[in-house]
Design a protein around this motif. Structure first.
Motif, PDB file in Angstrom:
ATOM      1  N   VAL A 172      -7.867 -19.126 -23.405  1.00 41.47           N
ATOM      2  CA  VAL A 172      -6.603 -19.801 -23.733  1.00 41.47           C
ATOM      3  C   VAL A 172      -6.796 -20.695 -24.963  1.00 41.47           C
ATOM      4  O   VAL A 172      -5.991 -20.679 -25.897  1.00 41.47           O
ATOM      5  N   GLU A 173      -7.886 -21.457 -24.973  1.00 38.71           N
ATOM      6  CA  GLU A 173      -8.154 -22.337 -26.104  1.00 38.71           C
ATOM      7  C   GLU A 173      -8.422 -21.535 -27.377  1.00 38.71           C
ATOM      8  O   GLU A 173      -7.937 -21.878 -28.458  1.00 38.71           O
ATOM      9  N   LEU A 174      -9.177 -20.447 -27.256  1.00 39.90           N
ATOM     10  CA  LEU A 174      -9.460 -19.607 -28.420  1.00 39.90           C
ATOM     11  C   LEU A 174      -8.185 -18.973 -28.970  1.00 39.90           C
ATOM     12  O   LEU A 174      -7.986 -18.931 -30.189  1.00 39.90           O
ATOM     13  N   LEU A 175      -7.299 -18.514 -28.100  1.00 38.97           N
ATOM     14  CA  LEU A 175      -6.044 -17.921 -28.560  1.00 38.97           C
ATOM     15  C   LEU A 175      -5.210 -18.935 -29.331  1.00 38.97           C
ATOM     16  O   LEU A 175      -4.663 -18.625 -30.396  1.00 38.97           O
ATOM     17  N   ALA A 176      -5.116 -20.152 -28.808  1.00 36.15           N
ATOM     18  CA  ALA A 176      -4.343 -21.195 -29.503  1.00 36.15           C
ATOM     19  C   ALA A 176      -4.953 -21.483 -30.874  1.00 36.15           C
ATOM     20  O   ALA A 176      -4.236 -21.604 -31.873  1.00 36.15           O
ATOM     21  N   CYS A 177      -6.277 -21.574 -30.936  1.00 35.46           N
ATOM     22  CA  CYS A 177      -6.933 -21.850 -32.220  1.00 35.46           C
ATOM     23  C   CYS A 177      -6.770 -20.687 -33.197  1.00 35.46           C
ATOM     24  O   CYS A 177      -6.583 -20.903 -34.398  1.00 35.46           O
ATOM     25  N   LEU A 178      -6.819 -19.467 -32.696  1.00 33.57           N
ATOM     26  CA  LEU A 178      -6.597 -18.307 -33.570  1.00 33.57           C
ATOM     27  C   LEU A 178      -5.172 -18.284 -34.109  1.00 33.57           C
ATOM     28  O   LEU A 178      -4.952 -17.935 -35.280  1.00 33.57           O
ATOM     29  N   LEU A 179      -4.202 -18.646 -33.275  1.00 34.97           N
ATOM     30  CA  LEU A 179      -2.812 -18.705 -33.739  1.00 34.97           C
ATOM     31  C   LEU A 179      -2.648 -19.753 -34.845  1.00 34.97           C
ATOM     32  O   LEU A 179      -1.974 -19.512 -35.850  1.00 34.97           O
ATOM     33  N   VAL A 180      -3.273 -20.908 -34.665  1.00 34.17           N
ATOM     34  CA  VAL A 180      -3.184 -21.964 -35.680  1.00 34.17           C
ATOM     35  C   VAL A 180      -3.877 -21.515 -36.968  1.00 34.17           C
ATOM     36  O   VAL A 180      -3.334 -21.680 -38.067  1.00 34.17           O
ATOM     37  N   ALA A 181      -5.069 -20.933 -36.848  1.00 31.07           N
ATOM     38  CA  ALA A 181      -5.797 -20.482 -38.036  1.00 31.07           C
ATOM     39  C   ALA A 181      -5.025 -19.378 -38.759  1.00 31.07           C
ATOM     40  O   ALA A 181      -4.950 -19.358 -39.996  1.00 31.07           O
ATOM     41  N   GLY A 182      -4.443 -18.462 -37.997  1.00 33.53           N
ATOM     42  CA  GLY A 182      -3.650 -17.401 -38.613  1.00 33.53           C
ATOM     43  C   GLY A 182      -2.402 -17.931 -39.298  1.00 33.53           C
ATOM     44  O   GLY A 182      -2.035 -17.466 -40.384  1.00 33.53           O
ATOM     45  N   THR A 183      -1.759 -18.906 -38.681  1.00 35.63           N
ATOM     46  CA  THR A 183      -0.578 -19.522 -39.297  1.00 35.63           C
ATOM     47  C   THR A 183      -0.969 -20.238 -40.581  1.00 35.63           C
ATOM     48  O   THR A 183      -0.265 -20.145 -41.593  1.00 35.63           O
TER      49      THR A 183
END
Length: 160
Positions: A141-152
């Motif tokens: 869950v934490e990795l997905l949130a961080c990937l979304l932020v990095a991708g944005t």
């Protein structure tokens, strides 16, 4: 903003993404700090919007990361003393053998403690797998949130 600064911000984000799965490394905080750094240097409505979105998303992810294991462990019937003991050994293991020591210390201590408490290999291993899945789900869950932020952030850098 120059290419060197954007590259440094990207490197901090990559370090944060790697740190999400490593115990003791504040990966989420590094990701957020990189977005803050970028937003304070560029000063556009897009950058502040990305920062606001990142702040909300990462805060919600942290709440989920803290609540999800608590609820699932409570439902499984695992003793909290076992979890705390295994976490303490994991912290010592991290100091002795970074990353791997924490994982091995937690899993090994949890299994041995549950085996002594429950008396059998099957039930102890079942409880250990349940806790590993719970902790793994939190990390994902934490990795997905961080990937979304990095991708944005990457999309905003390319668009800007």
């Amino acid at each position: 903003m120059g290419t060197a600064q954007v590259s440094l911000i990207g490197a901090v984000m990559l370090l944060g993404l790697a740190g999400v799965s490593a115990p003791g490394v504040p990966g989420t905080l590094l990701i957020w700090a990189a977005v803050l750094w970028w937003a304070t240097l560029v000063h556009t409505s897009l950058t502040w919007g990305v920062l606001a979105g990142a702040t909300v998303l990462l805060a919600v992810a942290q709440v989920v990361v803290w609540l999800l294991p608590t609820r699932r462990i409570r439902e499984s019937g695992v003793n909290w003393q076992t979890v705390l003991t295994a976490s303490g050994v994991a912290a010592v293991g991290f100091c002795l053998l970074p990353v791997a020591g924490a994982v091995l210390g937690f899993i090994g201590t949890f299994y041995v403690t549950e085996r002594l408490r429950l008396g059998g290999h099957r039930t102890a291993w079942s409880a250990t797998r349940r806790v590993m899945r719970t902790v793994g789900t939190s990390v994902l869950v934490e990795l997905l949130a961080c990937l979304l932020v990095a991708g944005t952030w990457l999309g905003a850098v390319i668009a800007g």
